[in-house]
Design a protein around this motif. Structure first.
Motif: not given
Length: 207
Positions: A203-207, A103-106, A55-61, A142-144
């Motif tokens: 891939g995705v790493r969770q917070a 958003a990156p990942g979306a 899902p969309p979420s803004a990048p922070v880093r 932003k979603d971690g």
């Protein structure tokens, strides 16, 4: 998309190579991608399968371990002339994300830009052209979650031959474009083009 591509072409005008002009040097320039890293050369290594979009979420880093990039991400919009804003030149470790795009990942094509140098020296994407196919780009959101991309190709384009649709066009999977100034350089014109890294989500790493 053509308007956005034209806008980035206008934005190339800010790619003066301030540090190189200031130091009076044309002999020290950023790395340029080799032909082996272009799409035309074909895959040099196994290409990782694409991960499902997030899902969309803004990048922070944004991090690129191979070239020691670890930078915060600022949101960028468009100028009145339709060109993409650029991060403040005075901050050598800042990445910009086109906030009205993907958003990156979306699902789609996320656009990230950064300076190659400023008057004080190399900036965040100075070494972008040294990357290779298969290297990783990590974007913390932003979603971690951290979206992990693999690089499919690195290409360099002259400003007058920038492939708008290839770079900015929407895709059915989660893709990323990392863009900086590059190509040939002269003191009179600065950088004459752009370096573009193409990647897709693996891939995705969770917070």
């Amino acid at each position: 998309m053509s308007g956005r591509g034209k806008g980035w072409g206008i934005a190339v005008a800010v790619c003066a190579g301030l540090w190189l002009v200031h130091s009076g040097s044309e002999n020290v320039t950023p790395p340029v991608p080799s032909a082996a890293e272009a799409f035309a050369a074909g895959p040099r290594i196994h290409t990782d399968a694409a991960a499902d979009p997030l899902p969309p979420s803004a990048p922070v880093r944004l991090r690129i371990p191979e070239i020691r990039v670890d930078a915060p991400v600022a949101r960028l919009g468009l100028r009145e002339d339709g060109s993409l804003q650029v991060p403040p030149a005075g901050d050598r470790n800042l990445v910009g994300w086109y906030r009205d795009g993907t958003a990156p990942g979306a699902k789609g094509t996320a656009i990230v830009v950064g300076h190659v140098d400023n008057a004080k020296g190399p900036s965040v994407f100075y070494s972008l052209g040294a990357l290779k196919k298969g290297h990783r780009i990590e974007v913390t959101r932003k979603d971690g979650r951290t979206a992990v991309f693999t690089i499919d190709a690195i290409e360099v384009y002259e400003a007058d031959d920038f492939p708008d649709e290839k770079v900015y066009g929407s895709r059915d999977r989660a893709e990323l474009r990392v863009i900086t100034c590059g190509g040939g350089f002269t003191k009179k014109t600065g950088y004459r083009g752009n370096v573009v890294a193409y990647g897709h989500l693996i891939g995705v790493r969770q917070a």
